[in-house]
Each structure stands twice: as C-alpha cells, then as structure tokens.
Write a protein that holds these residues in place. Structure first.
Motif, short mmCIF file in Angstrom:
data_model
loop_
_atom_site.label_atom_id
_atom_site.label_comp_id
_atom_site.label_asym_id
_atom_site.label_seq_id
_atom_site.Cartn_x
_atom_site.Cartn_y
_atom_site.Cartn_z
N ARG A 1 0.84 -1.18 0.00
CA ARG A 1 0.00 0.00 0.00
C ARG A 1 0.89 1.24 0.00
NH1 ARG A 1 -5.42 -0.34 1.46
NH2 ARG A 1 -6.12 -2.47 1.95
N THR A 2 0.49 2.19 -0.84
CA THR A 2 1.26 3.45 -0.89
C THR A 2 0.95 4.29 0.33
OG1 THR A 2 -0.48 4.63 -2.10
CG2 THR A 2 1.12 3.37 -3.42
N SER A 3 1.68 5.37 0.44
CA SER A 3 1.45 6.28 1.57
C SER A 3 0.08 6.92 1.47
CB SER A 3 2.55 7.35 1.61
OG SER A 3 2.61 8.06 0.38
N GLN A 4 -0.52 6.95 0.25
CA GLN A 4 -1.88 7.47 0.08
C GLN A 4 -2.93 6.35 0.28
OE1 GLN A 4 0.52 8.04 -2.32
NE2 GLN A 4 0.99 10.12 -1.54
N ASN A 5 -2.50 5.19 0.81
CA ASN A 5 -3.37 4.05 1.16
C ASN A 5 -3.97 3.41 -0.08
OD1 ASN A 5 -4.38 2.27 3.08
ND2 ASN A 5 -6.31 3.38 3.29
N GLN A 6 -3.24 3.44 -1.17
CA GLN A 6 -3.67 2.77 -2.39
C GLN A 6 -2.93 1.44 -2.51
OE1 GLN A 6 -2.90 5.40 -5.69
NE2 GLN A 6 -4.58 6.83 -5.15
#
Length: 674
Positions: free
Chosen positions: A95-100
């Motif tokens: 998961r990316t830092s943008q929660n993707q």
C-alpha cells in the motif's frame, strides 16, 4: 443406603484394581504427553511463521525501495511475484502512503492430508507482518506479508503422528514393565491367599520363600506363625483326645473297644435299630485255654494268644463295613454288626473253621469258639451276653452245635441270594423307595439342615436298608442303587429351595470313581438350585482316604457341604481330619448317649474344641431327652438330631404336603421349645 449397595456389589481384586490404575495412568500420561508435544510444536511453528514473514517483509521492502520511482512498479511486482510463487506465503500486499493498494497477491490455504479435526483442535494463526518501503528519504508505502499456514500444518501433523507413535510405544513398554513389577509384588499375596484357603481346608502349609518387600515379608511371617499355632493346637488337642479315648474306651493290649464302649455302643445301636428298623447281630468269641496258657507259659504267651485270636477275628471281618469289635476283658470278645445275616454267618462260619483248625496241645481246652445271635429291640446287653456265654459253654461240650444261638434266624425277604439280584434290579428300575426325613436343629431352634434317607420295599414289605446295601455290594449293584436313590431324593427336593438337605453316601459310592463322575455331572446340572450336604461315614473315609478326598473336592467345588457321620466310632486318631475340607462332623451316637459321665463329657468337649479350632461344626444324633440335648449344647455341640427333637417323618410325593414340612416351618411346635 450406599453402604448396603456396596455390600451387595461384587468385589474387585487388588490385582485388577492395580492393573486398572496402571492402565488409566498410562493412558492419561500418554494423552497429556502427546498434547504437550503437539502444543509445543504448534507454538514453535506460530513463532517461526511470524519471524519468517517479518524477515521476508524487511528483505523485500529494502529491495523494492530502489524502484519506487517507477509509476507502474514493474520491477517491484516482479520481485513480489518471485517470492509469492515460492508458495511459502499466503498474502503479500503493498500500500502506498496514500493508502492505495498497488500490489496484491493472495492464495487459498490448502491442508492436503491434514484432517479438519486436527486443524480445528490445533489452529495456527500466522500474523500479518509489515515493513516500511522508502523512496529515498520519503516513505513510499507499507509492504505486508503473511506466511502460508498450510505448510506449517503439514509439519505439525507429521510431528504429531511421530509423537503419537513414539509416546505410545514408550507407554506400552512402560505398562508391561510396571505390570511385571506388580505381578512380582502380588505373587506373595497369592501365596498368602492360597495358604489361608488351605488352612480353611485343614491343610497347615508353611511358606518357605519369603518376599523381597519388607511389608509383605512381615505379613508372610505372621501368617506362618499363625498357621503354626493353629497346627500346634490342633495336634495337641488331637493327641489329648486320642489319649483320652485310649484311656476311657480302649483295651490297651488289643486296641479294641472295651466294655464301657460296648455298653454305650449297644445302647446307641438299639436306638438306631428302633428308629430306622435295622437288623442288629451280636457274636461272641471266647478263648477257652487262656487261663491254662497263662498259668503254664506266662503272661507273654497269654498276650500272644490273645493277639493271634484278634488277628484272625479282624481278618475274618475285614470286608464287613458295619461291624465293631470289643473286648469284654479276659478271654471274651464281642462283635456288634448291622451286616446282612447271610454274609455275617458265612464270615463267622469261616472263622469258626479256622479257629477249630488251630486247636493243638498248646491250647488244652481248644483254641476258641464263636456264637452268633440276632439282637431283638427288647433285648438288654446283659441278656445278650448271658445267652452267648451259655452258647459258648455248650459249644465246648458239643462242638457241632449250630453257629446261631436260636433255631430261627433272620430270613432274607427274597428267598435265596440269587433272588437278591432281581430284587435290587427291580428297586433300581422301579424306584420302590419311600422318602423319610429328620431335621438337625441348633440351640436357637433354627434348622441346620434336613437329613433325608429312603426305605426299600419288596412285595409291599419293608427291606432292611443295611442288608439291601450289603447285598447290592455283593451283587455289584451298589453304585447303580446309590445313583437311583440320590436321583430320587433330588427329584423330590430340587424345587424346594430355602432349606439345606442332607444325603447319605454308601461306602461303595464313596470308593467308586465312576460314581464321583456321575455325581459331579448331577451337581452341575442342579446348578445350586438347592443347598446340599453329603454325609459320609467315618469308616468310608478311613477305608478309602484318597477316593474320599477326591469326592469331597468335587462336592465342595459345586458349593455343597460335607459331613462325616459316626465320628469317633473307629478306634483311630482324629488327626486324619487334617487335609479334609469338611463342614460338619456328626459324633458317634455312643458318645452322645453317655454325656452324664464326666469323662465322656470331657471327651466330647475336647472333640468340639478340635473341630471348632479348624472351622468344623459338631452335630450330635439320637437325642432322646432334654437332658441329653442340654448336655450336648453345654459341651460345645452346634446342633442335635433325634426323636426327642423330631422323629423321622415320612415325606409324601409333594414335600409341602408332608407333616415334616409343617413341623419344620412352625418350629414352636417342637419339643425343643418346651
């Protein structure tokens, strides 16, 4: 209530209890050990999966950090695919830092051969381990990895199976070793139990081999001491009774009964003659030259003369089961017999011929003469002795006089010996019997048992029981006759439980191995429906000791009891009781009839002490008065029997219709309660 219930439940042996305890402990230990082993492996695998997932997340995160500038993360996905395809991981997610969610790999958990109950019983819960992925100095996202528990379940299942087999094998061999140790420990207890049982059978065994265990060794030593004390008391009392019997009732030179015993025996035989309609005969043998031999050759020659005559007399009567010899003193000897008139006449005629052939110069007045008479119920002992003495004197003057004192003697009902075979055969086939019974009663008025016996009939006339058995023995039909009599009695009483019945066994039956096998079969078929006591005469026990002991073992193994009747009638030591598994002894009627004599009463008391000391009850027959009964009970006798208590009663086909049944059910009607 619980205590009463426990008292009715069957007991469990110590061996069974120990074995059950060992098995339960072994099973419990096995299950606990297996559970602990599997649980430890379970915890280990959970820890390993956590560590494994964390290491993979950290390593893969560091590798992916160099390629975070790529918007499609192509190289990072390639790295993830390479690790995921190994099969060791169930879930990989980035998961990316943008929660993707940029990368997601997940697979279903497969357990293969691991059963579902095992998965449910020992669940594995691999945690989701995370690692931060950086792009330079900035966080790019979070990488999460979860290990695949399917592989761990396979490992746990194989480990559980290995633990199961190894622990089971160890437990099995441990149980075998412990059981062997218990067997060795309990072996002395089995010997102690056998020793106690043998003591109850009047066998005083000692255990020479002492157990290793100190506690059991103490028990064995105590048992040995107790058995030795019992044996010492038994032998001491037996010797005391033997000495007393020799002193009071025995002629010291010949070992025969003396005049005192003759008087008691005669009274008892006449009483039995009246009660059971028996035939009684008396014979006298007189040594004519005893005085001359004593005066001319000395007392030693006279003693040898007496012993030689006694030897010939015993040899002549060797096969006469119902005969007793006495010495009046001096030169006269008396025979009392219930044997058949015909067989007794033949035996004494042969004796008379042998005595006549022994006449010589050493015996100036002749060696000896014999006379025989039938004793009628009204005859006194003095009358019989006087009659026989007169007959002896006449035979000295007229040697050819007949053996019988009177011209008429008891004639056999069947005319001739050959007719007896057909008569006895008819008795066996048609069961021309009549059942009679008489109770044996204790001091508290309760019935110990009911003695049963039969009377024989031929052409509507009663036969002598003693004579019938004697002729059956001569004809080789005694065993068949006994079998029919016992079958007849058993048929009458087997449907009448609640009381104990006694059956008499003849000497021929006791000595027959075929009869023993037949009786064992009958008792097994009876299967304890009725309580039985078998009465065996003392003469039979002494005549065939091995056969009697074997028969007693058969009787006792079928939960029946044994009684020796006529106890003390034979001039032998009471030590023969040792080794016989007896329940009762019925003392000879001659002793019970003279309990007013202090020495005789002391003798009976000693007999009771001997028997009670080894677990035998003492019975007294032919009780004719309240004084006799009271003397018996005060002397230690357990139960009595006789016409004063209740005379023999004829039993009808249906026992409940008999007057005996009414008398026994309502004991308050007996004279005993007066």
């Amino acid at each position: 209530m619980a205590h009463k219930l426990r008292g009715k439940l069957p007991g469990i042996s110590l061996k069974a209890q120990l074995h059950l305890l060992i098995v339960l402990v072994a099973v419990f230990t096995f299950l606990v050990s297996l559970y602990i082993s599997v649980q430890s492996t379970q915890q280990y695998l959970n820890t390993q999966m956590k560590s494994h997932a964390q290491d993979a997340a950290t390593s893969l995160g560091l590798s992916m950090s160099a390629y975070m500038d790529d918007p499609d993360l192509v190289i990072a996905q390639t790295m993830v695919n390479a690790i995921f395809d190994s099969g060791y991981y169930a879930d990989i997610e980035f998961r990316t830092s943008q929660n993707q969610v940029k990368i997601k790999r997940q697979t279903a958990i497969e357990y293969d051969e691991v059963p579902q109950w095992f998965v449910a019983l020992f669940p594995l819960k691999p945690p989701l381990q995370s690692s931060e992925v950086n792009n330079g100095w900035l966080p790019a996202g979070v990488l999460s990895i979860q290990s695949n528990p399917g592989i761990a379940y396979k490992t746990l299942w194989h480990q559980a199976r290995q633990s199961f087999y190894s622990i089971a094998l160890i437990a099995f061999f441990s149980v075998l070793v412990i059981q062997w140790i218990v067997f060795l420990v309990l072996a002395p207890l089995r010997l102690i139990e056998r020793q106690a049982r043998e003591v109850s059978k009047k066998n005083f065994l000692q255990q020479d081999k002492l157990p290793f265990t100190t506690d059991l060794r103490s028990v064995v030593l105590a048992m040995n001491a107790m058995v030795a004390n019992i044996q010492r008391v038994f032998l001491s009392l037996s010797q005391q009774a033997d000495d007393l019997k020799v002193k009071v009732f025995t002629d010291l030179l010949t070992g025969l009964g003396n005049r005192r015993l003759l008087e008691q025996r005669f009274a008892a035989e006449q009483n039995e003659q009246k009660t059971h309609d028996l035939h009684l005969h008396m014979a006298m043998m007189s040594l004519h030259s005893l005085t001359e031999v004593h005066q001319s050759q000395g007392f030693q020659a006279a003693d040898q003369y007496i012993l030689l005559a006694v030897k010939e007399l015993k040899q002549a009567l060797e096969h006469s089961a119902n005969s007793q010899l006495f010495r009046l003193g001096g030169s006269d000897f008396i025979l009392l017999s219930q044997s058949s008139a015909g067989s007794l006449e033949i035996q004494l005629q042969q004796l008379s011929s042998k005595l006549k052939s022994m006449d010589s110069l050493f015996f100036p007045q002749g060696f000896a003469s014999v006379a025989l008479m039938t004793v009628e119920p009204e005859n006194t002992l003095h009358h019989c002795l006087s009659t026989l003495d007169s007959a002896i004197i006449q035979r000295i003057q007229q040697p050819d006089l007949p053996l019988w004192v009177t011209d008429h003697k008891m004639q056999l009902k069947p005319e001739g010996r050959m007719a007896w075979h057909s008569v006895i055969t008819a008795l066996i086939q048609n069961q021309n019997f009549e059942l009679w019974a008489q109770p044996v009663v204790k001091a508290d008025q309760s019935v110990e048992y009911i003695e049963t016996f039969v009377r024989f009939y031929f052409q509507h006339s009663q036969l002598s029981t003693t004579e019938t058995y004697a002729m059956a023995e001569q004809q080789g039909l005694s065993v068949q006759l006994d079998q029919q009599v016992i079958s007849y009695i058993l048929n009458q009483i087997q449907d009448k439980p609640g009381r104990t019945y006694a059956i008499n066994l003849s000497q021929g039956a006791v000595a027959s191995a075929l009869f023993s096998l037949w009786l064992e079969k009958q008792l097994k078929q009876l299967n304890g429906k009725v309580s039985l006591v078998f009465e065996v005469s003392e003469y039979s026990v002494l005549k065939a000791p091995d056969e009697t002991k074997a028969l007693m073992n058969i009787i006792k193994s079928n939960q029946c009891k044994v009684c020796i009747e006529g106890f003390g009638a034979c001039m032998t030591s009471f030590k023969y009781l040792q080794g016989l598994d007896l329940d009762y002894v019925k003392i000879d009627a001659a002793y019970a009839s003279a309990l007013n004599d202090p020495e005789n009463k002391f003798f009976i008391q000693t007999l009771c002490q001997i028997c009670h000391g080894i677990g035998i009850q003492v019975l007294a027959p032919h009780i004719e008065s309240e004084q006799m009964m009271d003397s018996c009970f005060t002397s230690g006798v357990n139960a009595v029997q006789g016409s004063w208590v209740l005379a023999p009663q004829k039993v009808n086909i249906q026992l409940e219709k008999s007057g005996l049944a009414t008398e026994l059910i309502n004991l308050s009607s007996l004279r005993l309660s007066e």
